[in-house]
Design an enzyme around this catalytic site. Structure first.
Site: not given
Ligand code: SAH
Length: 511
Positions: A39, A61, A177
């Protein structure tokens, strides 16, 4: 159906953005699967670096529209697995942490499909680290809480006891998030007793070279989001550890930090270029425009093997020529000493260097790296009359050299060892390119520039170059670019990729 006929699904954490933050195990398995589902949070560089034999399916998306619904992704995985395919389901950062990996695995189990889960570096750990914030510290924080801000306002969805969280002291809160809910979350925390001046940081696009981080205090987080137009993906870190940031920044200090560099050379040869640029802090936009494959012309090799003329030359005009020639040489002739009877010419320092890696010192290198100079200088340097000249080439090389050598009385044997074809980008690539356009575009051959037009029309290229600077590896590449009416910002000397990157670093330090 026998279980052994079904494929396995691997739920793999691909890391938060820096493509090298995928684990060794995740990468090994992704490379060996039949199909990859990914994704929008998966780094492009991971996708283009996968072997071309793997089917890649984008399930994220698209242009503001919703992602493919979770049910459809689940069904797709089951169908593919029943069809015997091994599937790498790449998920952003860690597959489970706020990632629905658990639900996907449950669905697979219910449908009798084997799965494995390979953890990834979650953004809540990698993000603060890349922003210079240690999540724990002996004097400041002895625990971490990961919280989701998703639907925090709607009490029936959020099960987080915000009033309890607000009283937590001596630890670090990491909010995922939460961009659109931050004002409510901050109000809730302050109302429940958290000091409004608790140190807090916002980290956007963590671990990407376009990462932005802002140090502030709890009560100012909503203003930071509004004033700086912070967008997802972003994290908030709340706690005393944020005060260590001024001492520990490292990522944001790199010489090309924040510079978006589009790399157009063939992906299978670009790994070093990607890595070097990334180590300098640049964001690599891997948009290969060409693909290179080996070519074998049996008759030409037989003719090459049978040359008996004493005055014999072997002419290389590109690094690819050297690379593919050497591979075939060991395979079809199998004895390096066959070359001992040849004098050797090389166009360009990169080509000469590629030969030196094989312990061959070229006898003749023209003063500048163009085939035109080779043609002009070669006939002065060499007694072409009666010579046999083998020109190692690709399908797109021009015939100028051959024509010159023949006109001077040489017998020319063209030996095609590789083919260059235009690479067509996966569907979503173009959309992403205009969403995050490059600051710099690197062209390492005329064909990498031509290949752009296999993916974009003239107007689209003009749109990109209205804001992006063009860097070219040498005169023949620049000539191709100018012929199409585009301006070259800088050209490197010598005409090698390390020199091209150095030219870029020098240019950026001056602007
Ligand atoms: N599984 C992912 C989280 C998915 S939910 C993990 O382990 O991080 C999606 C959220 O993850 C985003 O809204 C943000 O808060 C965070 N996120 C994921 N990648 C990010 C990045 N490169 N920089 C900042 N926040 C990130």
């Amino acid at each position: 159906m026998d279980d052994s006929e079904k494929g396995t699904v691997y739920l793999i954490g691909a890391g938060p953005g820096d493509p090298e933050l995928i684990t060794l195990k995740g990468w090994r398995i992704a490379k060996s699967c039949d199909v990859v589902l990914y994704d929008s949070l998966i780094p492009d560089e991971i996708i283009v670096s996968l072997p071309s034999s793997i089917k890649k399916i984008y399930v994220g998306k698209r242009g503001g529209r919703q992602s493919i619904p979770q049910d459809e992704i689940n069904e797709m995985m089951v169908e593919l697995a029943l069809d015997g395919k091994n599937i790498a389901r790449l998920k952003g950062s860690d597959p489970i942490i706020f990632g629905r990996g658990g639900e996907e695995a449950m669905y697979l189990k219910e449908h009798g499909i084997r799965f494995e889960i390979i953890p990834g570096v979650t953004s809540g750990i990698a993000g603060p680290t890349y922003a210079g914030i240690p999540c724990t510290d002996r004097n400041k924080a002895s625990y971490i809480m990961f919280l989701t801000g998703h639907k925090a306002k709607e009490k029936e969805f959020s099960t987080i006891p915000w009033d309890w969280v607000a009283k937590a002291k001596g630890g670090t809160l990491v909010l995922y998030m939460a961009v659109s809910e931050i004002a409510d979350i901050v109000a809730e925390l302050i109302d429940s007793g958290m000091p409004p001046d608790t140190p807090a940081a916002t980290i956007e696009r963590a671990t990407y070279p376009t990462q932005r981080s802002f140090k502030s205090v709890l009560k100012d987080l909503p203003n930071i989001v509004a004033d700086q137009c912070v967008k997802a993906p972003a994290l908030f870190v709340i706690g005393e550890v944020v005060d260590l940031q001024p001492y520990l920044t490292w990522f944001e200090d790199k010489p090309l930090f924040g510079v978006r560099v589009m790399v157009t050379r063939a992906a299978e040869q670009a790994a070093d270029t990607y890595r070097t640029l990334r180590d300098l802090g640049a964001e690599v936009l891997p948009y290969p425009t060409i693909e290179i494959s080996e070519h074998f012309d049996e008759e030409a090799w037989a003719a090459f093997e049978n040359i008996r003329n004493e005055n014999r030359w072997l002419v290389f005009t590109s690094e690819n020529g050297v690379r593919y020639f050497m591979r075939k040489l060991s395979y079809h002739i199998g004895d390096m000493r066959h070359l001992a009877y040849f004098s050797i010419a090389a166009v360009g320092e990169g080509t000469a260097r590629a030969l030196r890696k094989h312990c061959i010192e070229p006898d003749f290198v023209p003063s500048t790296a163009t085939v035109a100079d080779l043609a002009a200088e070669f006939s002065q340097y060499v007694d072409a009359k009666g010579a046999t000249v083998v020109r190692v080439r690709g399908n797109l090389s021009d015939n100028m050299f051959e024509e010159m050598a023949e006109s001077k009385g040489a017998e020319v044997l063209p030996l095609m060892v590789y083919r260059t074809s235009h690479y067509r980008w996966p569907m979503e690539f173009k959309e992403k390119l205009f969403e995050y356009p490059p600051d710099v575009m690197l062209f390492t051959s005329g064909s990498t520039f031509e290949g752009l037009f296999a993916n974009l029309n003239d107007d689209e290229v003009k749109r990109l170059t209205s804001t992006a600077k063009i860097f070219s590896i040498g005169p023949s590449t620049s000539e191709k670019i100018r012929q199409r009416g585009f301006e070259v910002t800088a050209e490197s000397t010598p005409h090698t990729i390390p020199a091209l990157i150095e030219t870029l670093v020098d240019y950026m330090s001056e602007v």
